[in-house]
Design a protein around this motif. Structure first.
Motif, mmCIF file in Angstrom:
data_model
loop_
_atom_site.group_PDB
_atom_site.id
_atom_site.type_symbol
_atom_site.label_atom_id
_atom_site.label_comp_id
_atom_site.label_asym_id
_atom_site.label_seq_id
_atom_site.Cartn_x
_atom_site.Cartn_y
_atom_site.Cartn_z
ATOM 1 N N GLU A 1 -2.939 3.788 8.848
ATOM 2 C CA GLU A 1 -3.227 5.067 9.496
ATOM 3 C C GLU A 1 -4.639 5.077 10.077
ATOM 4 O OE1 GLU A 1 -3.995 9.565 7.907
ATOM 5 O OE2 GLU A 1 -2.159 8.573 7.199
ATOM 6 N N GLU B 1 0.445 -5.261 6.644
ATOM 7 C CA GLU B 1 0.827 -3.929 6.164
ATOM 8 C C GLU B 1 1.472 -3.128 7.292
ATOM 9 O OE1 GLU B 1 -2.207 -2.002 3.615
ATOM 10 O OE2 GLU B 1 -3.311 -3.892 3.836
ATOM 11 N N LYS B 2 2.599 -2.497 6.981
ATOM 12 C CA LYS B 2 3.303 -1.671 7.967
ATOM 13 C C LYS B 2 2.967 -0.190 7.813
ATOM 14 C CE LYS B 2 7.610 -2.896 7.049
ATOM 15 N NZ LYS B 2 7.734 -3.928 6.015
ATOM 16 N N THR B 3 2.595 0.225 6.600
ATOM 17 C CA THR B 3 2.302 1.632 6.332
ATOM 18 C C THR B 3 1.106 1.720 5.394
ATOM 19 O OG1 THR B 3 3.822 1.652 4.435
ATOM 20 C CG2 THR B 3 4.738 2.297 6.577
#
Length: 469
Positions: free
Chosen positions: A321, A314-316
């Protein structure tokens, strides 16, 4: 909603800012994914990579195959701003890891050698947005027909004849024996609910509803037509199609190697952009992916193969977060096991919530690489294990035998070009990306030049009224 060209007052926000109820509401909230006050809970979920069992050898993995997609929706003309066209591009990137690792030892790298270390293949499709239809068909039926044409024609690799439609049939079959017909739950045309799995059947050439005699498509299995919007944006179902195409492309590679060159599975890691999960109306397909990949894992074990090596990155998103928030609490080279209770707490869900049980066919972990940055990854479970069923087995380390090997592989593929990035994903994204700005203008022009009845106009949006004479 404002009129076209109407502007809000420059002081329109003042009353909202002064409102005490608004202030009080904001002060009541806290961020669920914020950094914990103590590292005790994180310590209990961490494990150094060296303490995990090593299945397979890092030096055996010579190739990575990464699949990524890109989608965009454009307005066609300023006269018809609600008429939209969706474009989709999906790419597979193959990287020779041995060549790449050799390059990483050099002080100065020749870009030509980097190019030689990987190859790529991509396919493209346009799908109808709102207010576009084939003559004599509704917009939703046009979407279904166009999507089916795409699945029937899109090959996962230029050197094979296997299409995404073949991959969908393989998903519903067993190892080496694809299904020939699939069952639908509901007729998209008349809404007939199938009382059993023999009422609404579709194959490569589709099927017929026994109630309304309308044509059924193999693509109906994906259920993206359920979210088709006849008057607004169809970016959501377009995104579902992109996800399905990415997952089916990876599945086609897996089955092709298993059929033609099983040893290649030992030497290849399959990387997916995003978690190993399916959401929305497509979520029920998760069960098929879980069963199919579990069957393939058992078959590989019988043939003494450490495979399939599959990981989602996952990049975002919320978990990326959160990984950034807690990374200083995770020692480098350690993996964090995210239990259901921990996930529910940081996502604001009820404690007893069965997170991921309906969507995920892999399980999330956070790995802080030896370089110090966190990666949010999804790993396939061992055969017969459902990754989010809440059982002690599913939440334990032993249920994910490929975890250490995949983390070791990812350590060797890190790049500082982007945050949370590994080289194969960056290369696949480069091959799949649809550019903004000029790129969108070109795609808009393509729609104008090919859809009958549209005027050629490079400005898709009407200019403000105060520019008019």
């Amino acid at each position: 909603m404002s009129y076209d060209g109407e502007k809000a007052s420059r002081l329109g926000h003042v009353d909202t800012v002064r409102n005490e109820r608004v202030k009080t509401a904001l002060q009541r909230w806290s961020i669920t994914t914020a950094k914990p006050g103590s590292r005790d809970e994180i310590d209990g979920l961490c494990k150094p990579l060296e303490d995990l069992p090593m299945v397979g050898k890092l030096e055996d993995v010579d190739f990575s195959i990464t699949v990524d997609g890109s989608d965009t929706e454009v307005e066609t003309t300023r006269d018809h701003p609600t008429v939209k066209v969706g474009y989709l591009r999906v790419a597979g990137s193959v990287v020779r890891l041995d060549a790449f690792r050799n390059l990483s030892r050099l002080k100065h790298i020749d870009p030509r050698e980097v190019r030689k270390s990987h190859s790529e293949y991509a396919f493209d499709v346009a799908l109808p947005g709102s207010q576009l239809a084939r003559p004599g068909m509704t917009g939703a039926d046009t979407w279904r027909a166009e999507l089916d044409d795409f699945l029937q024609s899109a090959r996962f690799d230029s050197k094979t004849t296997m299409t995404l439609a073949d991959g969908l049939l393989a998903l519903y079959g067993v190892r080496g024996a694809p299904a020939t017909r699939l069952a639908l739950g509901v007729c998209p045309s008349c809404g007939l609910k199938a009382p059993d799995e023999t009422t609404l059947l579709v194959g490569l050439r589709g099927g017929i509803c026994p109630s309304c005699s309308s044509h059924l498509y193999l693509a109906d299995v994906l259920r993206t037509h359920e979210e088709y919007n006849v008057e607004g944006s169809n970016f959501t179902p377009l995104g579902r199609v992109m996800t399905a195409a990415e997952r089916l492309m990876s599945l086609c590679y897996l089955n092709f190697f298993a059929d033609q060159a099983p040893e290649a599975l030992r030497h290849t890691v399959f990387i997916t952009d995003g978690p190993l999960a399916l959401f929305g109306p497509m979520a029920p397909l998760k069960r098929r992916f879980q069963a199919h990949l579990s069957d393939l894992s058992s078959w590989c074990a019988q043939h003494d193969l450490v495979a399939p090596l599959m990981v989602g990155i996952e990049k975002t998103g919320a978990f990326v977060e959160h990984a950034e928030q807690i990374k200083e609490l995770i020692p480098s080279g350690h993996v964090v096991r995210l239990t259901n209770s921990y996930i529910n707490r940081i996502s604001g869900r009820p404690e007893e919530n069965r997170y991921g049980v309906d969507e995920f066919y892999g399980r999330r972990f956070i790995y802080r690489t030896r370089a110090g940055d966190p990666l949010v990854i999804t790993i396939l479970p061992a055969p017969g294990v459902s990754p989010y069923d809440g059982s002690p087995e599913a939440e334990g380390w032993d249920a994910y035998p490929t975890l250490r090997l995949i983390c070791e592989i990812l350590d060797s593929l890190r790049t500082r070009m982007y945050r949370h990035a590994v080289v194969p994903v960056a290369l696949a994204h480069s091959a799949a990306a649809l550019p903004l700005g000029v790129g969108r203008s070109v795609l808009t022009m393509m729609a104008q030049q090919n859809i009958p009845g549209l005027k050629i106009d490079i400005q898709a949006v009407q200019p403000p009224t105060y520019f008019k004479r």
